[in-house]
Design a protein around this motif. Sequence first.
Motif, PDB file in Angstrom:
ATOM      1  N   UNK A  81      44.439  52.254  40.624  1.00 15.25           N
ATOM      2  CA  UNK A  81      44.956  52.306  41.975  1.00 15.25           C
ATOM      3  C   UNK A  81      44.881  50.950  42.647  1.00 15.25           C
ATOM      4  N   UNK A  82      45.224  49.895  41.947  1.00 11.63           N
ATOM      5  CA  UNK A  82      45.201  48.560  42.550  1.00 11.63           C
ATOM      6  C   UNK A  82      46.236  48.504  43.657  1.00 11.63           C
ATOM      7  N   UNK A  88      48.505  41.407  42.517  1.00  5.84           N
ATOM      8  CA  UNK A  88      48.898  39.988  42.502  1.00  5.84           C
ATOM      9  C   UNK A  88      47.770  39.127  41.938  1.00  5.84           C
ATOM     10  N   UNK A  89      46.528  39.451  42.363  1.00  5.89           N
ATOM     11  CA  UNK A  89      45.369  38.697  41.868  1.00  5.89           C
ATOM     12  C   UNK A  89      45.220  38.900  40.367  1.00  5.89           C
ATOM     13  N   UNK A  90      45.408  40.124  39.938  1.00  6.92           N
ATOM     14  CA  UNK A  90      45.294  40.444  38.528  1.00  6.92           C
ATOM     15  C   UNK A  90      46.347  39.680  37.721  1.00  6.92           C
ATOM     16  N   UNK A 285      40.079  35.236  46.066  1.00 10.76           N
ATOM     17  CA  UNK A 285      40.677  36.315  46.872  1.00 10.76           C
ATOM     18  C   UNK A 285      42.155  36.037  47.137  1.00 10.76           C
ATOM     19  N   UNK A 286      42.975  37.032  46.861  1.00  9.02           N
ATOM     20  CA  UNK A 286      44.417  36.856  46.979  1.00  9.02           C
ATOM     21  C   UNK A 286      44.840  36.597  48.432  1.00  9.02           C
ATOM     22  N   UNK A 324      36.660  39.007  32.681  1.00 11.12           N
ATOM     23  CA  UNK A 324      37.511  39.981  33.353  1.00 11.12           C
ATOM     24  C   UNK A 324      36.853  40.738  34.502  1.00 11.12           C
ATOM     25  N   UNK A 325      35.649  40.338  34.880  1.00 10.94           N
ATOM     26  CA  UNK A 325      35.030  40.977  36.050  1.00 10.94           C
ATOM     27  C   UNK A 325      35.877  40.685  37.277  1.00 10.94           C
TER      28      UNK A 325
END
Length: 421
Positions: A81-82, A88-90, A285-286, A324-325
């Motif tokens: 549920x991003x 976008x950050x991912x 942070x995006x 990947x944290x």
Amino acid sequence: TKTNDRLSTFLDSGIYRFESSNAVFIDPVRMLNSSYARFRVSPSTYYSRFFDPKRADQGRDETKLPSSSKKRKRKVKRSHSLNERERAADQRHVQVRPMLMKALEFLMAATDLLAIMRDLRSDFCSSQRREVPLPGSEQSFIELGRIWQAPLYEITLKFPHHHEPSKDADTLPDQCSWRRILPVFNNLVVNETCDDVEAEFLNGKYVLPRQSCFYMSDLGQIRNLIPDESDCGFNLIVVDPPWENASASQKLLYPTLPNRYFLSLPIKQLTHTDGALVALWVTNREKLRDFVEKELFPTWGVNYAASFYWLKVKADGSLITDLDLFHHRPYECLLLGYCRREGTNSEQMSSWRAIEHNEIIISIPGDYSRKPPIGELLLEHVPGPKPVRCIELFAREMIGGWTSWGNEPLRFQGLNYFIER
Ligand code: SAM
């Protein structure tokens, strides 16, 4: 052999360039040492964590910070549920990930370097170590600067006897040295000599590197650093703002400011006639990346040019956290851009675009979330005359040839952070 050359260059300069790669490993202690003649930075006070053999010898998964397994679970749950920003950050992360992995492979293959890395924290001549005060027992410049007596506080610079500083009325000959007494807050304190200078403030002792200066003040006074003539401006401007951050530990380290305050930084007015390279540290942070791209850089008059990444490893070369944290990435980003003045000639500017994207700077993090000194790695991209005129905004340390501004630029200049050569 080439490997030997690289290693001896590293031992001298603190910089190890991996062959045909955009990655570099640095030892901040060795890099800072080039600022000093009579002192060197004490590795054991620069570095703290990430050298524990118990931690370092275990596999990467066991060495995570205590809370990270919880975070990881949260991350897995979230991935379904991003929200838009998180996606976008991912996306950004997925794009840089292969490069970071490649850089790490280079490091892991450099066995000669890895062998030295384990000992980077050692002071060698431990008999000369100064007593290291417990955290908290040090001077809080931030608090002193806020009280009404702040204008009354003075710092005494003690120039070595063979160095007669420029003959100001305020420099007094002493038995074996020259003394200059200056207001410590809201004042430009300069060591114009080519030697380290010791200084005293209240009951603390400090070291000021050659040809350096600091201006210790709140953001409100930063305009006092704007030069009268733009050809006295700066060609390299490094900014590490106190971004607001959810992490409580960050809040204990220093006060933070809402983003709108950074819009008022006079970046253009600090820029040299020939232009400046601006290097801005950002968090992952995006929302912040959005703010920098859409508001901050345009307001400052900075054109984005490239992103460098600081990859954080432990003494054994493994990453400080799992790559990947989601909220604890083992890397931070340095956004580079160019700022020009009205008079900057366009021929020079055309060469500005040439920064190779995505350089990876690997190092073992210092204590108190210190950023590594990246000035030297940026020099080839800096416009304007040499020697390059450099300034660091929100600085906590000084560097030879640089101007340091912030509310605690002497933070890491205490004599306890140094060893006499
Ligand atoms: N680059 C530094 C380092 O590696 O050590 C860290 C800089 S830290 C992110 C931000 C600094 O800004 C802190 O030293 C903090 O005290 C300072 N700061 C916070 N609010 C300030 C203000 N209003 N005026 C001046 N400096 C401020």
